[in-house]
Design a protein around this motif. Sequence first.
Motif, PDB file in Angstrom:
ATOM      1  N   GLU A 112       0.831  -1.205   0.000  1.00  0.00           N
ATOM      2  CA  GLU A 112       0.000   0.000   0.000  1.00  0.00           C
ATOM      3  C   GLU A 112       0.866   1.255   0.000  1.00  0.00           C
ATOM      4  N   GLY A 113       1.989   1.201   0.738  1.00  0.00           N
ATOM      5  CA  GLY A 113       2.899   2.339   0.790  1.00  0.00           C
ATOM      6  C   GLY A 113       3.534   2.620  -0.560  1.00  0.00           C
ATOM      7  N   PHE A 114       3.916   1.554  -1.274  1.00  0.00           N
ATOM      8  CA  PHE A 114       4.479   1.728  -2.612  1.00  0.00           C
ATOM      9  C   PHE A 114       3.467   2.394  -3.541  1.00  0.00           C
ATOM     10  N   VAL A 115       2.225   1.932  -3.478  1.00  0.00           N
ATOM     11  CA  VAL A 115       1.193   2.487  -4.355  1.00  0.00           C
ATOM     12  C   VAL A 115       0.907   3.940  -3.989  1.00  0.00           C
ATOM     13  N   GLU A 116       0.909   4.240  -2.691  1.00  0.00           N
ATOM     14  CA  GLU A 116       0.660   5.619  -2.270  1.00  0.00           C
ATOM     15  C   GLU A 116       1.769   6.541  -2.775  1.00  0.00           C
ATOM     16  N   THR A 117       3.020   6.064  -2.715  1.00  0.00           N
ATOM     17  CA  THR A 117       4.124   6.849  -3.252  1.00  0.00           C
ATOM     18  C   THR A 117       3.960   7.032  -4.754  1.00  0.00           C
ATOM     19  N   ALA A 118       3.604   5.959  -5.446  1.00  0.00           N
ATOM     20  CA  ALA A 118       3.398   6.039  -6.896  1.00  0.00           C
ATOM     21  C   ALA A 118       2.311   7.046  -7.230  1.00  0.00           C
ATOM     22  N   THR A 119       1.238   7.028  -6.455  1.00  0.00           N
ATOM     23  CA  THR A 119       0.127   7.956  -6.688  1.00  0.00           C
ATOM     24  C   THR A 119       0.537   9.389  -6.372  1.00  0.00           C
ATOM     25  N   THR A 120       1.312   9.561  -5.310  1.00  0.00           N
ATOM     26  CA  THR A 120       1.760  10.900  -4.925  1.00  0.00           C
ATOM     27  C   THR A 120       2.612  11.533  -6.012  1.00  0.00           C
ATOM     28  N   PHE A 121       3.528  10.738  -6.572  1.00  0.00           N
ATOM     29  CA  PHE A 121       4.431  11.273  -7.586  1.00  0.00           C
ATOM     30  C   PHE A 121       3.877  11.162  -9.001  1.00  0.00           C
TER      31      PHE A 121
END
Length: 418
Positions: A329-338
């Motif tokens: 979930e953290g990886f996806v959140e970072t991907a979404t943020t950037f």
Amino acid sequence: MTRHLNSRRACVAGLTTLLLAGTAACSSSDDAGSGTASDSTYTWWDPYPQHNDSSAWAQRVQACGDEAGVAIERTAYDTTQLTNQALLAAQEGTSPDVILLDNPAVSTLADTGMLTTMDELGFDPAGIEENLLDAGVVDGEAYGIPIGANTLALYYNKGVLDAAGVDPASITDWDSLTAALQAVTATGAGGITFAGIGTEEGSFQFLPWFWGAGADLRDLDSPEALAALQLWKGWLDAGYAPNSVINNSQNTVWEEFLTGNFAFAENGTWQVNSAAEADFETGIIQLPAQDGGAAPAPTGGEFIVAPVQDDDARYETTTQIVECMTTPEGFVETATTFAYYIPPTDEGQEQLLAENPDLEVWVDAVREARGRTGDGLGTDYPVVSEALWTAVQEALSGVQSPEAALAEAQQDAESGTN
């Protein structure tokens, strides 16, 4: 413990040869952004000065501190300055608790002994895609975890291709791409633009063609390397690429593409949103290898690393912060943020594609990608990269033939790494 012994080795490991011009090795410094922090505040450095304290990224970082029950003091530097500051902080005993570091720099910092291993922090990186993790592995030990990856592909202008009768699906190798460029330029449109600038960006953009020919960074004057450089030089001589590519940065490439005059532009995942907002219809295909299939493109993106601390008690919270950034979930959140990072795990990639199926081309490209410190180079990569981008510059500008430029590059690489 080894982490304490390593911290004392940082200055002995030859930091004078690693620091860039303008910084003094083993000296004192009163720079703002010192890693010193209280038990309730953890220091975090990253290479994103464009994201201020009110940005979605800053909020993402602070949320990981909240989850760990501490405040995070974030300091942002540009990429080169960050590496220099990290090396200086290691000498002075003021390293931050966490650093996000451009992936080619991980081996440089690890080689000084200033980073803990993921094993020391209690992380098993087995789920990380091996081609992405490799940039952070030194002597079999992982010294960081990628928070995501970006890479390169070919953007195309559908209108320009349609006018030339070119189907992007027909482009599967160098010959079919060159044929497409010939057809496009015959209509009066521009063919392809890319970054051949004499910096790391130039090497970054040349590597898919270099590796796509089967070349190896330890052998810069191989027949395979020559084929790649002759491809770029041939496009330039034929008018399929503009003379501006010699000095183009990746940003300049994108500005040229957005004029609507070019069929293709080599660029990265970070332009996905801009492409969607262009005044013309765009598409994406993977960079082709010489004889077909996808060429390995270099990975961009940062690793999360944990510098050595004198106080062992800090590692428990550091681990919690790192965990927050590296769950699926953290990886996806970072991907979404950037909006341009691809998660480095299968699970994270599947979650991202469930939310945005249009990113499938980029997920495939990242799966085929390769770390720039690969080919067994490690900390020798910067020397080899400079020799390579210099050869590209000299060949494209006509200063030397591709053969002579690459022969000189190999000599320079050997003298600089031996």
